[in-house]
Design a protein around this motif. Structure first.
Motif, mmCIF file in Angstrom:
data_model
loop_
_atom_site.group_PDB
_atom_site.id
_atom_site.type_symbol
_atom_site.label_atom_id
_atom_site.label_comp_id
_atom_site.label_asym_id
_atom_site.label_seq_id
_atom_site.Cartn_x
_atom_site.Cartn_y
_atom_site.Cartn_z
ATOM 1 N N ASP A 101 13.488 24.501 -14.830
ATOM 2 C CA ASP A 101 14.086 25.365 -13.978
ATOM 3 C C ASP A 101 13.696 25.445 -12.957
ATOM 4 N N ARG A 102 13.304 24.109 -12.331
ATOM 5 C CA ARG A 102 13.508 24.797 -11.015
ATOM 6 C C ARG A 102 13.837 23.354 -10.438
ATOM 7 N N LEU A 103 14.763 22.647 -10.673
ATOM 8 C CA LEU A 103 15.458 21.563 -10.251
ATOM 9 C C LEU A 103 17.050 21.888 -10.541
ATOM 10 N N ASP A 136 0.908 -0.862 -0.214
ATOM 11 C CA ASP A 136 0.108 0.078 0.189
ATOM 12 C C ASP A 136 0.734 1.320 0.446
ATOM 13 N N ALA A 137 1.846 1.113 0.265
ATOM 14 C CA ALA A 137 2.672 2.590 0.596
ATOM 15 C C ALA A 137 3.196 2.077 -0.937
ATOM 16 N N LEU A 138 3.819 0.960 -1.840
ATOM 17 C CA LEU A 138 3.849 1.779 -3.272
ATOM 18 C C LEU A 138 3.184 2.299 -4.093
ATOM 19 N N ARG A 139 2.003 2.126 -3.966
ATOM 20 C CA ARG A 139 0.780 2.135 -4.473
ATOM 21 C C ARG A 139 0.433 3.778 -3.963
ATOM 22 N N ASN A 140 0.384 3.915 -2.925
ATOM 23 C CA ASN A 140 0.944 5.361 -2.304
ATOM 24 C C ASN A 140 1.295 6.578 -3.036
ATOM 25 N N ARG A 141 3.069 6.160 -2.781
ATOM 26 C CA ARG A 141 4.255 6.735 -3.956
ATOM 27 C C ARG A 141 3.614 7.075 -5.240
ATOM 28 N N LYS A 142 3.016 5.748 -5.831
ATOM 29 C CA LYS A 142 3.262 6.644 -7.148
ATOM 30 C C LYS A 142 1.863 6.897 -7.679
ATOM 31 N N ALA A 143 0.551 6.364 -6.930
ATOM 32 C CA ALA A 143 -0.178 7.625 -6.837
ATOM 33 C C ALA A 143 -0.690 9.428 -6.580
ATOM 34 N N ILE A 144 0.930 9.176 -5.330
ATOM 35 C CA ILE A 144 1.293 10.667 -5.083
ATOM 36 C C ILE A 144 2.006 11.415 -6.316
ATOM 37 N N LEU A 145 2.954 10.501 -6.871
ATOM 38 C CA LEU A 145 3.745 11.117 -8.396
ATOM 39 C C LEU A 145 2.715 11.734 -9.287
ATOM 40 N N ARG A 146 1.664 10.542 -9.689
ATOM 41 C CA ARG A 146 1.430 10.695 -10.663
ATOM 42 C C ARG A 146 0.364 11.748 -10.577
ATOM 43 N N ALA A 147 -0.128 11.660 -9.593
ATOM 44 C CA ALA A 147 -1.656 13.098 -8.936
ATOM 45 C C ALA A 147 -0.260 14.495 -9.174
ATOM 46 N N ALA A 148 1.191 14.659 -8.474
ATOM 47 C CA ALA A 148 1.578 15.609 -8.130
ATOM 48 C C ALA A 148 2.460 16.184 -9.978
ATOM 49 N N ALA A 149 2.356 14.904 -10.885
ATOM 50 C CA ALA A 149 2.552 15.170 -12.524
ATOM 51 C C ALA A 149 1.585 16.354 -13.141
ATOM 52 N N GLY A 150 0.227 15.131 -12.605
ATOM 53 C CA GLY A 150 -0.772 15.923 -13.311
ATOM 54 C C GLY A 150 -1.003 17.633 -13.178
ATOM 55 N N LEU A 151 -0.692 17.762 -11.873
ATOM 56 C CA LEU A 151 -1.605 19.388 -11.818
ATOM 57 C C LEU A 151 0.250 20.525 -11.578
ATOM 58 N N ILE A 152 1.207 19.803 -11.551
ATOM 59 C CA ILE A 152 2.068 20.315 -12.519
ATOM 60 C C ILE A 152 1.786 20.548 -14.078
ATOM 61 N N ILE A 153 1.164 19.793 -14.240
ATOM 62 C CA ILE A 153 1.078 19.944 -15.940
ATOM 63 C C ILE A 153 -0.383 21.616 -16.139
ATOM 64 N N GLU A 154 -1.060 21.274 -14.841
ATOM 65 C CA GLU A 154 -2.606 22.254 -15.166
ATOM 66 C C GLU A 154 -2.014 23.914 -14.290
ATOM 67 N N GLU A 155 -1.510 23.101 -13.312
ATOM 68 C CA GLU A 155 -1.914 24.656 -12.699
ATOM 69 C C GLU A 155 0.190 25.048 -12.359
ATOM 70 N N GLY A 156 1.159 24.246 -12.651
ATOM 71 C CA GLY A 156 2.349 24.942 -12.447
ATOM 72 C C GLY A 156 2.836 23.864 -11.397
ATOM 73 N N PRO A 157 3.746 24.438 -11.150
ATOM 74 C CA PRO A 157 4.991 23.412 -10.204
ATOM 75 C C PRO A 157 4.496 23.888 -8.415
#
Length: 232
Positions: free
Chosen positions: A117-119, A17-38
């Motif tokens: 430019d952020r990293l 479940d921890a691995l699933r959570n990590r993958k879900a967070i990365l997926r959600a972060a990527a989507g919101l980075i695209i939609e709203e920025g870093p």
């Protein structure tokens, strides 16, 4: 008397479940980075991933760590998809087309320009980018060698096409609609990459990976000038 050897504790495995959570967070972060920025709120990322904010911070203690992991994960997935396509598909052009469709789903062309430019490109990120470029180059080279990819198309051209096809469309109602349209329009464009359908040289400068990394007005203008001088 010699003491009996005590059994060594086994290293704890990360729970499923921890691995699933990590993958879900990365997926959600990527989507919101695209939609709203870093700077998308961490709370919104947690909600989209269906985890608590404490769970998010347990995996990624601050925003910079999360952004770095999103970039690293995206680059590694991109390299893995390119290698798998070249191994599993019957010909190089089919492999290239599969990789471009996979890249739309990974949204690599939208995520990485947001983060560049952020990293700070540390050793691990630099190596991940090198491996992704190497796998991408192998696809383009294989398609050139089999004679299916028109010779004036570079691996950099293909990367820029992927960026163009993964940029969010403002006119659509959802990211799912964006994704479907991107795949549709990629299929329309793939015919233009086929060598046997090309009748004349492409206009404008060829794009290299270095141009993409240093993307800006100066390198583009320099390439255009070189292309014009070559055509004279």
């Amino acid at each position: 008397m010699k003491e009996l050897d005590q059994p060594r504790p086994r290293p704890r495995r990360t729970r499923a479940d921890a691995l699933r959570n990590r993958k879900a967070i990365l997926r959600a972060a990527a989507g919101l980075i695209i939609e709203e920025g870093p700077t998308a709120p961490m709370e919104r990322i947690a909600r989209r991933a269906n985890v608590g904010i404490a769970t998010l911070y347990r995996h990624f203690p601050d925003r910079l760590v999360l952004l770095r992991e999103v970039a690293l994960n995206t680059l590694r997935q991109s390299a893995a998809e390119a290698r798998a396509a070249l191994i599993e598909e019957p010909d190089a052009f089919t492999a290239l087309a599969r990789y471009m469709h996979d890249s739309i789903d990974l949204r690599v062309g939208a995520v990485m320009p947001m983060l560049v430019d952020r990293l700070e490109m540390d050793e691990e990120l630099t190596e991940a980018r090198r491996l992704a470029q190497e796998a991408h180059n192998a696809l383009a080279s294989a398609a050139h060698e089999e004679g299916s990819l028109r010779p004036d198309v570079t691996a950099g051209d293909i990367s820029l096409l992927i960026i163009r096809f993964t940029a969010p469309l403002q006119a659509t109602s959802s990211s799912e609609d964006d994704n479907l349209l991107n795949h549709r329009h990629l299929e329309l464009m793939l015919d233009g990459l086929l060598r046997f359908l090309s009748h004349e040289n492409l206009p404008g400068p060829a794009i290299s990976f270095e141009d993409l990394i240093n993307m800006g007005p100066a390198p583009i203008r320099a390439n255009m000038l070189r292309a014009r001088q070559h055509d004279r």
